[in-house]
Design a protein around this motif. Sequence first.
Motif, short mmCIF file in Angstrom:
data_model
loop_
_atom_site.label_atom_id
_atom_site.label_comp_id
_atom_site.label_asym_id
_atom_site.label_seq_id
_atom_site.Cartn_x
_atom_site.Cartn_y
_atom_site.Cartn_z
N SER A 145 3.74 114.87 -1.22
CA SER A 145 4.33 113.90 -0.31
C SER A 145 3.34 113.48 0.76
CB SER A 145 5.58 114.50 0.34
OG SER A 145 6.13 113.62 1.30
N SER A 146 2.56 114.43 1.27
CA SER A 146 1.53 114.12 2.26
C SER A 146 0.51 113.13 1.71
CB SER A 146 0.83 115.41 2.71
OG SER A 146 -0.25 115.13 3.56
N VAL A 147 0.10 113.35 0.47
CA VAL A 147 -0.85 112.44 -0.17
C VAL A 147 -0.25 111.05 -0.32
CG1 VAL A 147 -2.10 111.96 -2.32
CG2 VAL A 147 -2.06 114.29 -1.39
N ARG A 148 1.00 110.99 -0.78
CA ARG A 148 1.66 109.70 -0.96
C ARG A 148 1.80 108.96 0.38
NH1 ARG A 148 1.96 107.15 -5.38
NH2 ARG A 148 3.95 106.23 -4.76
N GLU A 162 9.52 106.06 -6.20
CA GLU A 162 8.76 107.02 -5.40
C GLU A 162 9.00 108.45 -5.89
OE1 GLU A 162 6.34 108.96 -2.96
OE2 GLU A 162 6.40 106.78 -3.21
N PHE A 163 10.24 108.75 -6.25
CA PHE A 163 10.54 110.09 -6.73
C PHE A 163 9.76 110.39 -8.01
CE2 PHE A 163 13.06 112.98 -9.41
CZ PHE A 163 13.10 114.08 -8.59
N LEU A 164 9.69 109.43 -8.91
CA LEU A 164 8.95 109.63 -10.16
C LEU A 164 7.45 109.81 -9.89
CD1 LEU A 164 10.75 107.01 -12.45
CD2 LEU A 164 11.00 109.51 -12.48
N ALA A 165 6.90 108.99 -8.99
CA ALA A 165 5.48 109.11 -8.64
C ALA A 165 5.21 110.44 -7.95
CB ALA A 165 5.07 107.95 -7.74
N GLU A 191 6.45 102.01 2.70
CA GLU A 191 6.28 102.88 1.53
C GLU A 191 6.02 104.32 1.97
OE1 GLU A 191 3.32 101.36 -1.13
OE2 GLU A 191 4.09 99.31 -1.01
N ALA A 192 5.30 104.49 3.07
CA ALA A 192 5.06 105.84 3.60
C ALA A 192 6.36 106.47 4.07
CB ALA A 192 4.06 105.77 4.76
N GLU A 193 7.24 105.67 4.67
CA GLU A 193 8.54 106.18 5.12
C GLU A 193 9.36 106.69 3.94
OE1 GLU A 193 12.24 104.65 7.89
OE2 GLU A 193 11.17 103.19 6.63
N ILE A 194 9.40 105.91 2.88
CA ILE A 194 10.15 106.32 1.69
C ILE A 194 9.55 107.59 1.10
CG2 ILE A 194 10.72 105.65 -0.68
CD1 ILE A 194 10.89 102.74 0.36
N ALA A 195 8.22 107.65 1.03
CA ALA A 195 7.56 108.84 0.48
C ALA A 195 7.91 110.09 1.28
CB ALA A 195 6.05 108.62 0.46
N GLY A 196 7.94 109.96 2.61
CA GLY A 196 8.26 111.10 3.45
C GLY A 196 9.68 111.59 3.26
N TYR A 197 10.63 110.67 3.20
CA TYR A 197 12.04 111.07 3.06
C TYR A 197 12.34 111.63 1.67
CZ TYR A 197 13.12 108.86 7.54
OH TYR A 197 13.16 108.55 8.87
N VAL A 198 11.73 111.04 0.65
CA VAL A 198 11.93 111.56 -0.71
C VAL A 198 11.38 112.98 -0.80
CG1 VAL A 198 11.23 111.30 -3.13
CG2 VAL A 198 12.02 109.31 -1.84
N GLY A 199 10.23 113.23 -0.18
CA GLY A 199 9.66 114.57 -0.18
C GLY A 199 10.56 115.57 0.52
N ALA A 204 4.58 115.48 5.94
CA ALA A 204 4.72 114.03 6.12
C ALA A 204 3.95 113.58 7.36
CB ALA A 204 6.20 113.66 6.25
N LEU A 205 4.02 114.37 8.44
CA LEU A 205 3.24 114.05 9.64
C LEU A 205 1.75 114.19 9.37
CD1 LEU A 205 5.44 115.80 12.36
CD2 LEU A 205 5.10 113.34 12.06
N ARG A 206 1.37 115.15 8.52
CA ARG A 206 -0.03 115.30 8.15
C ARG A 206 -0.53 114.04 7.44
NH1 ARG A 206 -1.33 120.47 4.60
NH2 ARG A 206 -0.11 121.35 6.32
N GLY A 207 0.31 113.47 6.61
CA GLY A 207 -0.05 112.22 5.93
C GLY A 207 -0.28 111.08 6.91
N LEU A 208 0.40 111.12 8.06
CA LEU A 208 0.20 110.13 9.11
C LEU A 208 -0.99 110.46 10.01
CD1 LEU A 208 3.90 109.59 10.33
CD2 LEU A 208 2.61 108.19 8.69
#
Length: 451
Positions: free
Chosen positions: A290-293, A5-8, A305-313, A377-381
Amino acid sequence: MYKTEFLALTKLAVPLIIAQLAQTTISFVDTLMVGALGKDALAGIAIGSTAFFSVFVVASGLVLGVGPVVSHAVGANDQETVGRAARQGLWLSVIVFIPAFILFWNIYPLLILLGQPADLAAVGRDYLRAISWGLLPGLGIMSLRGLLEGTSNSRPIMLISFLGVGLNIFLNNVLMFGWYGLPALGLVGTGYASSLVYGLMFVMLAVYIHYRYPELHVFSRIRTPDPAMIGELIRVGAPIGLILGFEMSMFSAAAFAMGNLGKNELAAHQIAIQTASISFMVPLGIAIASSVRVGQAIGRGAPREAEIAGYVGMAACVGVMSVSAIAFWIVPHWIIGLYIDISNVENQSVVKLATGFLAIAALFQLFDGLQVSGSSALRGLKDTTAAMVLTLIAYWGIGSVAGASLCYGLDYRGNGLWFGMTLGLAAAALLLSMRFRWQIRRQVREKAQLD
């Protein structure tokens, strides 16, 4: 999964970071070049640019609904919704532009009401009238960016933003200082230059999207508004606009309060807040990515996967802000020297004040990184309404009240205002990150039960 996720995230975020830095460089270059006109002009652009970007940020918040809608549609492989969102984002830009334009042309009495000196209010009014012409293309840019960001195509944004910086420097010289036989317009020339840059950047983005995504029919089917999609964009985007508005209004209130304290305080504040704004572009680019991911993962039904994306961001944003915080502590005079001549005796009061503000801004940076990543991250949700309420509590219930109390009640003056803004950001960082954790864990549990 975290490493993947970090690389993406990095692949998507790097062009966005560069684009955000380039876009903010336009304002940074304006401040640097206006500094050559003297500290009165620097204070004048502080008033004018604060008013412009306060309105622009709130107005663009509505249009920012394009990004989450597009990212969810991309995750669900819904191409029709992608095109509709981009088209109606442009219509929404026109709708929002009209009242904002009228406000800019009639803002002088409001500036006086807010306690600004008459001479600074007049300069700020003239600057706002010049830059007001760039508001519509500026909002259009945000809509088209939402399309490109939502489809993970961030490189064109970076390239066009770079071109915008070069155009801004050239046009500033032409209009501010009267190159090629044109009259030297001074500070007002900066406003006209920015308007022209926004217009040219919009045209470049529009041409690229027209030829790169012909299947989306972004411009060929733009003839009539689509009330249903505009309603969806407003539902998602209006809270985003208010979130940004609450944050920007806290900063704007601090700027106007600085104007009441004196020209030296206002000039020092402009240096510190402009520097903080530039460093903020790095976590902002990461947060957008991160929002897009997060949105694309939710669109394809993968909340884990969304959870991981949010925390990595979040981790990435706090990490990069730690670097800028150290720089604010170690080399404040070098930073201040970019704006004014620190060896000039007349500028020593400004240098001393700006040094103190940058020291507080070092702590400010860490909380700013966490709050923007939590909000994104909330915007992504598409969970924007709750985030709006939380930011209202943080910025105005805590930040502004604390700033006013410290500034006027305890006589900490400008330092008190900066401590107040820092407390507001700290509260927002805590509340938004907790909200994301609660929401995403709920969705992960529901998905597990469904499976």
